[in-house]
Design an enzyme around this catalytic site. Structure first.
Site, short mmCIF file in Angstrom:
data_model
loop_
_atom_site.label_atom_id
_atom_site.label_comp_id
_atom_site.label_asym_id
_atom_site.label_seq_id
_atom_site.Cartn_x
_atom_site.Cartn_y
_atom_site.Cartn_z
N GLY A 54 0.86 -1.18 0.00
CA GLY A 54 0.00 0.00 0.00
C GLY A 54 0.89 1.23 0.00
CB CYS A 81 5.42 -4.05 0.11
SG CYS A 81 6.15 -2.44 -0.20
CE1 TYR A 82 1.38 1.11 5.63
CE2 TYR A 82 -0.40 -0.48 5.33
CZ TYR A 82 0.12 0.63 5.97
OH TYR A 82 -0.60 1.25 6.97
CG HIS A 168 6.14 -5.92 -4.43
ND1 HIS A 168 4.84 -5.74 -4.05
CD2 HIS A 168 6.80 -4.80 -4.07
CE1 HIS A 168 4.70 -4.56 -3.48
NE2 HIS A 168 5.88 -3.97 -3.47
CD GLU A 170 3.29 -8.73 -5.28
OE1 GLU A 170 4.05 -9.41 -4.59
OE2 GLU A 170 3.04 -7.53 -5.03
CG ASP A 226 -16.32 -10.52 -18.92
OD1 ASP A 226 -15.40 -11.33 -19.18
OD2 ASP A 226 -16.13 -9.37 -18.51
CE LYS A 366 -12.08 -9.99 -20.10
NZ LYS A 366 -13.29 -9.18 -20.01
#
Ligand code: XMP
Length: 510
Positions: A54, A81-82, A168, A170, A226, A366
């Site tokens: 964040g 992180c945060y 990070h 990710e 979608d 998605k």
């Protein structure tokens, strides 16, 4: 079902964290840090919690914080992180801000031996993006990794299964990010990783077969990924009790309306009502030049047409929508400025009442929706369709919209798409289209002077459409498209290529 909670503090990679966990076949839910209590978390059966990054500093009194009761639940936690700083701070550690300690980008990481770092090289590259850093680990925590500037780039308390990483995992720039997340999920949380989007869709189909048996369900089909996947999933469950209404507002790409109709009605045998409402939309848009007004008019008119069709059908039990997970996530970001209203055509009708809203894709990202579409046999052309704005070509015709302009743009856009399809481009742009700019320029054809409109070609590469880079298309592709457009389509005297990235430009011109 095994599931992980991603507690959102407003960082830019939050959805990415959730997707990475899903790639490991573990179901994830993202919740904003301030909208869920320790009691709810404890009762929901989460097997692990990931605290996201964040933009804040833990010392700012208004910075987002989780309820420390979460630490007492006995659920393993990984702060990123945060999230790591907050974990360290709330457990009694020290977080400092020193100007020369900020790190951004690829950074060398040194890890100690620990289950969180199984199969991670002792020295590797991680992705950092921080100013504050953890200068002292709380009591009971061990420092598990360092970088040149971070004395505590990772920390952990094995007895309470609380862990934090300043970097990070990710982000793909972190060399062993995937392994680190896997270690948290499988070694620390003890998960099996047996969740799968296609299985999930299969279970939904079985559930709807019972729950919606004998009931009529209405769905607004746009031909986008979608709504197409939602339609097919429901069709597998309830067959002809699913009624799809396809409102063709006349602002679709060339041939698109017929393709959608053919695919659903002929290939799949879906009960489909196509409403050709082009004239009606054009009339409403007559004289309108302001982009947001165009969007509003189209959105509203779409609902009116849909309502009229719904009323003709008599009582329908449910309305189905192609809502996907990113549409329903409550973000911890707070209010952000509205640049464009971005409403998809097909909001909720307010005149016709339904007993239920059915949203088969509301738990899926998605890429998972695409996997389900493929599993259900949807043609690749629909599954991998580039995004197309709900208001259609209306936001690609600058100024007033007329039937002739729509036709001209449809033709130019079709040529550009054909040329891209023909070219052997290593990675196709994520979105590409033509724009009718509303500017006229002088040209020459044979020996005569012409005065035709300028078409701009636009192609962008992006991961999330929040930012985008203009695509470096080969000159030959641009050349062929330009020459065909000016030669084959009357009224166009010039073709230009848009080389603006987002920001500061947006993807669409309006
Ligand atoms: P912008 O122009 O905001 O576009 O950079 C980002 C992405 O959103 C799409 N877009 C829309 N989609 N209704 C939609 O459903 C809209 O009003 C709308 N406006 C833009 C755009 O095509 C791009 O993929």
């Amino acid at each position: 079902m095994e599931k992980i909670l991603v507690l959102d503090f407003g960082g830019q990679y939050n959805q990415l964290i959730a997707r990475r966990v899903r790639e490991e076949h573990v179901y994830t839910e993202i919740r904003s840090y301030d909208r869920v209590t320790p009691r709810e978390i404890g009762g929901a059966g989460y097997r692990g919690i990931i605290l996201t990054g964040g933009p804040n500093s833990v010392y700012d009194p208004s910075s987002p914080r989780f309820d420390p009761g979460i630490l007492e639940l006995g659920i393993p936690i990984l702060g990123i992180c945060y999230g790591a700083q907050l974990l360290a701070f709330l457990c009694g550690g020290t977080v400092s801000a020193a100007e020369n300690s900020s790190e951004y980008g690829k950074t060398r990481l040194f890890v100690k031996e620990h289950p969180l770092f199984r199969d991670v090289r002792e020295e590797s590259v991680c992705f950092m993006s921080h100013t504050d850093f953890i200068s002292a680990a709380p009591e009971g925590f061990r420092v598990l990794a360092t970088t040149g500037k971070c004395p505590c780039a990772a920390l952990g308390d094995d007895s309470r299964k609380l862990y934090g990483v300043q970097f990070h995992p990710e982000v793909t720039h972190t060399e062993f990010g995937k392994e680190i997340l896997q270690n948290f999920l499988f070694a620390i949380c003890g998960l099996k990783g047996d969740w799968d989007a296609a299985d999930h869709a299969g279970e939904l189909i079985e559930r709807y077969k019972t729950e919606l048996s004998g009931k009529k369900v209405l769905l607004a089909l746009s031909g986008g990924v979608d709504s197409s996947v939602a339609a097919l999933l429901l069709y597998r469950a309830i067959g002809e009790n699913l009624i799809c209404v396809f409102v063709d507002h006349g602002l679709l790409r060339k041939g698109e309306g017929d393709f959608v109709e053919k695919t659903f009605r002929e290939t799949f045998g879906v009960n489909l009502i196509r409403v050709n409402a082009g004239e009606r939309f054009l009339k409403k848009l007559s004289g309108v030049t302001e982009p947001e007004r165009k969007r509003k008019i189209i959105g509203e008119e779409f609902i009116r047409v849909f309502e009229e069709e719904a009323r003709k059908l008599g009582h329908v039990h449910a309305l189905a929508q192609g809502t996907i997970y990113p549409d329903v996530i409550e973000s911890g970001k707070g209010a952000s400025a509205v640049i464009k209203s971005h409403h998809n055509v097909g909001g909720l009708p307010d005149v016709v009442s339904f007993d239920e809203i059915v949203e088969p894709l509301r738990d899926l990202f998605k890429d998972e929706v695409r996997a389900v579409g493929t599993m259900l046999g949807l043609p690749g052309e629909l599954v991998w369709r580039q995004p197309f704005p709900g208001p259609g070509l209306a936001v690609r015709i600058i100024g007033e919209i007329t039937k002739e302009k729509v036709k001209t743009l449809q033709e130019a856009d079709a040529v550009f798409r054909e040329e891209i399809a023909k070219a052997n481009i290593e990675k196709r742009p994520d979105q590409y289209f033509a724009v009718l700019t509303g500017t006229h320029t002088v040209g020459v054809m044979g020996d005569a002077r012409t005065y035709g409109c300028v078409v701009s070609l636009r192609a962008v590469s992006t991961d999330d459409f929040m930012t985008a880079e203009w695509s470096r298309l080969p000159y030959e592709v641009l050349e062929r498209a330009s020459s065909r457009i000016t030669n084959e389509i009357p009224g166009i005297s010039r073709v230009v290529y848009d080389i603006s990235s987002k920001p500061p430009a947006t993807v669409e011109w309006e």
